[in-house]
Write a protein that holds these residues in place. Structure first.
Motif, PDB file in Angstrom:
ATOM      1  N   PRO A 131       1.850   6.642   4.083  1.00  0.00           N
ATOM      2  CA  PRO A 131       1.534   7.989   4.576  1.00  0.00           C
ATOM      3  C   PRO A 131       2.827   8.784   4.631  1.00  0.00           C
ATOM      4  O   PRO A 131       3.922   8.205   4.697  1.00  0.00           O
ATOM      5  CB  PRO A 131       0.970   7.726   5.974  1.00  0.00           C
ATOM      6  CG  PRO A 131       1.542   6.413   6.390  1.00  0.00           C
ATOM      7  CD  PRO A 131       1.713   5.609   5.126  1.00  0.00           C
TER       8      PRO A 131
ATOM      9  N   GLN B 189      -4.012  10.746   0.605  1.00  0.00           N
ATOM     10  CA  GLN B 189      -5.059  10.975   1.593  1.00  0.00           C
ATOM     11  C   GLN B 189      -4.530  10.954   3.018  1.00  0.00           C
ATOM     12  O   GLN B 189      -5.291  11.138   3.972  1.00  0.00           O
ATOM     13  CB  GLN B 189      -6.150   9.901   1.443  1.00  0.00           C
ATOM     14  CG  GLN B 189      -6.769   9.835   0.063  1.00  0.00           C
ATOM     15  CD  GLN B 189      -7.353  11.166  -0.382  1.00  0.00           C
ATOM     16  OE1 GLN B 189      -8.082  11.803   0.378  1.00  0.00           O
ATOM     17  NE2 GLN B 189      -7.044  11.579  -1.601  1.00  0.00           N
ATOM     18  N   ARG B 190      -3.220  10.734   3.170  1.00  0.00           N
ATOM     19  CA  ARG B 190      -2.629  10.631   4.519  1.00  0.00           C
ATOM     20  C   ARG B 190      -1.339  11.449   4.564  1.00  0.00           C
ATOM     21  O   ARG B 190      -0.242  10.920   4.596  1.00  0.00           O
ATOM     22  CB  ARG B 190      -2.366   9.170   4.884  1.00  0.00           C
ATOM     23  CG  ARG B 190      -3.607   8.299   4.897  1.00  0.00           C
ATOM     24  CD  ARG B 190      -3.265   6.841   5.098  1.00  0.00           C
ATOM     25  NE  ARG B 190      -2.737   6.589   6.447  1.00  0.00           N
ATOM     26  CZ  ARG B 190      -2.130   5.447   6.781  1.00  0.00           C
ATOM     27  NH1 ARG B 190      -1.949   4.487   5.890  1.00  0.00           N
ATOM     28  NH2 ARG B 190      -1.695   5.281   8.023  1.00  0.00           N
TER      29      ARG B 190
ATOM     30  N   ASP C 248       0.579   7.956  -0.203  1.00  0.00           N
ATOM     31  CA  ASP C 248      -0.865   8.034  -0.014  1.00  0.00           C
ATOM     32  C   ASP C 248      -1.292   9.493   0.096  1.00  0.00           C
ATOM     33  O   ASP C 248      -1.058  10.138   1.124  1.00  0.00           O
ATOM     34  CB  ASP C 248      -1.251   7.261   1.255  1.00  0.00           C
ATOM     35  CG  ASP C 248      -2.765   7.113   1.415  1.00  0.00           C
ATOM     36  OD1 ASP C 248      -3.510   7.858   0.751  1.00  0.00           O
ATOM     37  OD2 ASP C 248      -3.190   6.259   2.214  1.00  0.00           O
TER      38      ASP C 248
ATOM     39  N   LYS D 299       0.837  -1.191   0.000  1.00  0.00           N
ATOM     40  CA  LYS D 299       0.000   0.000   0.000  1.00  0.00           C
ATOM     41  C   LYS D 299       0.877   1.249   0.000  1.00  0.00           C
ATOM     42  O   LYS D 299       2.013   1.208   0.466  1.00  0.00           O
ATOM     43  CB  LYS D 299      -0.896   0.010   1.240  1.00  0.00           C
ATOM     44  CG  LYS D 299      -1.869  -1.153   1.326  1.00  0.00           C
ATOM     45  CD  LYS D 299      -2.701  -1.053   2.596  1.00  0.00           C
ATOM     46  CE  LYS D 299      -3.678  -2.214   2.709  1.00  0.00           C
ATOM     47  NZ  LYS D 299      -4.488  -2.137   3.956  1.00  0.00           N
ATOM     48  N   PRO D 300       0.366   2.361  -0.517  1.00  0.00           N
ATOM     49  CA  PRO D 300       1.144   3.617  -0.482  1.00  0.00           C
ATOM     50  C   PRO D 300       1.446   4.040   0.953  1.00  0.00           C
ATOM     51  O   PRO D 300       0.671   3.766   1.878  1.00  0.00           O
ATOM     52  CB  PRO D 300       0.214   4.622  -1.168  1.00  0.00           C
ATOM     53  CG  PRO D 300      -0.724   3.803  -1.972  1.00  0.00           C
ATOM     54  CD  PRO D 300      -0.925   2.541  -1.205  1.00  0.00           C
TER      55      PRO D 300
END
Length: 310
Positions: free
Chosen positions: A66, A142-143, A140, A63-64
């Protein structure tokens, strides 16, 4: 009496933690088998290149990552005093969090003079860095968090109140307030020179060369409304300050908490900590203190909070 508004999470702590001193790793030197990798960058902001160090964990989950953007204080540079940002980057990588630390105009490896530095240019540097990061597939978008130290905390507040990409904000020994505020005595010493010459030459004991504070910096500080604008910030917030800070009193961090629009805020006051969290030794202004327990406490609090809140 200092009053604190009601917040969802509020922790005022007086820390006494015995931790042995630690060494600061050389910049760009990633140890073999490390949990992180460093990548030097030059990010274009449209006027000049921003020197930066991107740190990513080596362990991946598919996953990407943060990411946290680190903003240094006045007359400092991207690694921060005592290597605090460099050390924080390693701690964050161990927690699976990427980071990027930048040099503002005229500091560190910046190719331009400090006259380019002002509230507008600093915010542009941060936004350019955010634009770069959000274009990376393994980050990410979004983070994204911001951390600011001293005047870097002021820049972080200015960006966070406007840029919806920021989901968490950390302020260390942070400047807060509208107008000249904690800079009042600085204005008294240098504003007239800046008006007469377009900039003021300011010497700092820890720097071999002075910095040229441009007139625009003074004029923008005078009309700054960051404290009242904090009502627009509704994401997660952490402030840390030392009770022995004589440069930016800890009440400044309380002001941030009280004026922010979020109800998810946390305050840590570190008893006996100075503006730089006792990271430097008193005998040698450029050397680390033998006792790094206070600095390590700040790093631990910050890493744990970011890990839970980003």
């Amino acid at each position: 009496m200092i009053r604190l508004k009601h917040v969802r999470f509020l922790a005022v702590v007086f820390c006494f933690v015995a931790i042995t001193g630690c060494a600061v790793k050389p910049d760009h030197a990633t140890p073999a088998g490390s949990v992180y990798v460093e990548q030097p960058l030059f990010i274009d902001n449209g006027t000049y290149k921003i020197p930066a160090i991107l740190v990513k964990p080596t362990h991946t989950t598919g996953k990407p990552f943060p990411v946290v953007v680190m903003l240094h204080g006045t007359a400092s540079q991207k690694n921060e005093v005592g290597g605090l940002y460099q050390r924080l980057a390693v701690d964050l990588a161990e927690a699976g969090i990427a980071s990027v630390r930048i040099d503002f105009a005229g500091t560190g490896d910046s190719p331009v003079d400090y006259r380019f530095y002002n509230l507008t240019s600093a915010q542009r540097d941060v936004v350019s860095t955010l634009d770069y990061l959000t274009a990376q597939q393994d980050i990410d978008a979004q983070r994204i968090g911001l951390i600011g130290f001293s005047q870097g905390g002021l820049i972080a507040q200015l960006v966070a109140t406007k840029d919806l990409r920021i989901k968490s904000l950390v302020a260390w020994s942070s400047v807060s307030g509208n107008g000249t505020g904690v800079f009042q005595s600085f204005f008294g010493d240098y504003y007239a020179e800046a008006k007469a010459n377009g900039f003021a030459v300011v010497k700092f004991p820890w720097r071999p060369e002075p910095l040229n504070f441009g007139l625009q910096w003074f004029e923008e500080i005078k009309v700054n409304t960051s404290l009242q604008d904090l009502k627009n910030y509704r994401e997660k917030l952490l402030t840390i300050a030392g009770t022995a800070d004589t440069l930016v009193p800890y009440e400044s961090s309380i002001n941030i908490i009280n004026h922010a629009g979020t109800t998810n805020a946390e305050l840590h006051l570190i008893k006996g900590a100075d503006h730089m969290f006792n990271v430097l030794g008193s005998a040698n202004a450029n050397g680390l203190a033998e006792d790094q327990s206070t600095a390590e406490t700040v790093l631990s609090i910050t890493t744990d909070w970011i890990d839970k809140n980003l």
